[in-house]
Design an enzyme around this catalytic site. Structure first.
Site, short mmCIF file in Angstrom:
data_model
loop_
_atom_site.label_atom_id
_atom_site.label_comp_id
_atom_site.label_asym_id
_atom_site.label_seq_id
_atom_site.Cartn_x
_atom_site.Cartn_y
_atom_site.Cartn_z
N ASP A 119 1.16 6.30 -0.42
CA ASP A 119 1.29 5.62 0.87
C ASP A 119 0.80 6.51 2.01
O ASP A 119 0.94 7.74 1.96
CB ASP A 119 2.77 5.26 1.09
CG ASP A 119 2.95 4.26 2.22
OD1 ASP A 119 1.94 3.64 2.65
OD2 ASP A 119 4.09 4.09 2.70
N HIS A 130 -8.69 4.80 3.28
CA HIS A 130 -8.59 4.39 1.87
C HIS A 130 -9.60 5.16 1.01
O HIS A 130 -9.32 5.51 -0.13
CB HIS A 130 -8.81 2.88 1.73
CG HIS A 130 -7.66 2.06 2.28
ND1 HIS A 130 -6.34 2.34 2.00
CD2 HIS A 130 -7.63 0.98 3.11
CE1 HIS A 130 -5.55 1.47 2.61
NE2 HIS A 130 -6.32 0.64 3.31
N LEU A 147 -4.85 12.53 -20.97
CA LEU A 147 -3.96 11.86 -20.02
C LEU A 147 -4.05 10.33 -20.17
O LEU A 147 -5.13 9.76 -20.24
CB LEU A 147 -4.37 12.25 -18.59
CG LEU A 147 -3.61 11.55 -17.47
CD1 LEU A 147 -2.20 12.10 -17.34
CD2 LEU A 147 -4.34 11.71 -16.13
C1 FPP Z 1 -1.40 2.98 1.14
O1 FPP Z 1 -1.94 3.18 2.39
C2 FPP Z 1 -2.33 2.78 0.09
C3 FPP Z 1 -2.69 1.57 -0.48
C4 FPP Z 1 -2.50 0.24 0.07
C5 FPP Z 1 -3.27 1.55 -1.78
C6 FPP Z 1 -4.71 1.91 -1.81
C7 FPP Z 1 -4.84 3.14 -2.51
C8 FPP Z 1 -5.94 3.83 -2.53
C9 FPP Z 1 -7.18 3.38 -1.85
C10 FPP Z 1 -5.98 5.05 -3.32
C11 FPP Z 1 -7.02 4.90 -4.35
C12 FPP Z 1 -6.53 4.57 -5.65
C13 FPP Z 1 -7.32 4.34 -6.70
C14 FPP Z 1 -6.72 4.14 -8.03
C15 FPP Z 1 -8.80 4.27 -6.59
P1 FPP Z 1 -1.47 2.22 3.56
O2 FPP Z 1 -2.63 1.35 3.91
O3 FPP Z 1 -0.24 1.48 3.15
O4 FPP Z 1 -1.15 3.26 4.65
P2 FPP Z 1 -0.24 3.05 5.94
O5 FPP Z 1 1.17 2.81 5.45
O6 FPP Z 1 -0.36 4.37 6.63
O7 FPP Z 1 -0.82 1.91 6.72
#
Ligand code: FPP
Length: 237
Positions: A13, A30, A124
């Site tokens: 997060d 992201h 893994l």
């Molecule tokens: C949280 O940030 C993250 C996500 C919604 C998930 C997306 C994850 C990634 C892009 C990492 C990559 C993973 C893989 C497996 C390629 P948020 O948008 O909730 O952040 P905020 O709470 O600060 O708004």
């Protein structure tokens, strides 16, 4: 030697806030989040963690603005295309957990392909939770159990915790020993509710793109300091 978790689950997060702090777009946040995920997969693999489960997109995330959903789906597709060979070379077995019904065909094809290419790898075991929600997981398990009951493949007497868990998405993995959540919130957000019954919970303020080897090490130190009793007291009365 320090006790190491066999299975680590991570709620990644803070990408959006990380980008905002730098006056950058959520897209950039992201992208850096994906890069952070790659580093942690490498690190987990190199220290011999057996299972790693990453929460990439929840069922609730479908409710984000459609532009952000599209950009995340594109990022998952591109990351998979870009990383699959290296994951395979590093002996990582990748699987996706979640409800695929709303995913685009192109992404589903890539997912199936990645799972198939890496299926015999014995390094893994990486699980990516994509369009995943623990409540969906449980209801899906109940539905499938019901079908087996109808077909006579199971009887009511067969249903216990072990049988039930065989119908969940993480049926082939032990329960997570350690759950990490970055980004400062202290909640589970519909992640692996059944499987984390006895996981150690580690919450940190670090935003996901900043979660590096040192932060990971800190989480592992926390885990090593815990006394796990699984509800059983070791003291006599
Ligand atoms: C949280 O940030 C993250 C996500 C919604 C998930 C997306 C994850 C990634 C892009 C990492 C990559 C993973 C893989 C497996 C390629 P948020 O948008 O909730 O952040 P905020 O709470 O600060 O708004």
């Amino acid at each position: 030697m320090k006790i190491k978790p066999e299975h680590i689950a991570i709620i990644m997060d803070g990408n959006g806030r990380w980008a905002k702090n730098l006056n950058k777009s959520r897209r950039y946040g992201h992208q850096q989040g994906a890069s952070s995920a790659k580093n942690i997969v490498k690190e987990a693999s190199s220290i011999g963690v057996k299972y790693l489960t990453l929460y990439a997109f929840s069922t609730e995330n479908w409710g984000r603005p459609s532009k952000e959903v599209e950009l995340l789906m594109r990022l998952f597709l591109e990351t998979l295309e870009k990383e699959i060979d290296e994951l395979n070379e590093n002996n990582v077995r990748i699987r996706f957990i979640g409800d695929r019904k709303n995913l685009k065909d192109k992404l589903i094809t890539k997912i199936n392909n990645a799972e198939s290419i890496t299926k015999n790898n014995n390094g893994l075991k990486l699980y990516v939770a994509l369009a995943y929600g623990a409540k969906w997981d449980i209801v899906n398990a109940v539905t499938n159990i019901f079908h087996e009951l109808e077909k006579g493949m199971l009887t009511k007497e067969d249903i216990d915790e072990i049988t039930f868990s065989k119908f969940l998405q993480l049926k082939d993995a032990p329960d997570p020993d350690l759950l990490i959540r970055t980004g400062g919130e202290k909640r589970i957000s519909n992640f692996l509710l059944w499987n984390i019954a006895y996981s150690e919970l580690y919450f940190c303020d670090c935003l996901w793109p900043d979660f590096d080897k040192n932060e990971f090490e800190r989480a592992l130190e926390f885990f090593a300091s815990r006394k796990r009793r699984f509800g059983v007291s070791t003291k006599s009365c």
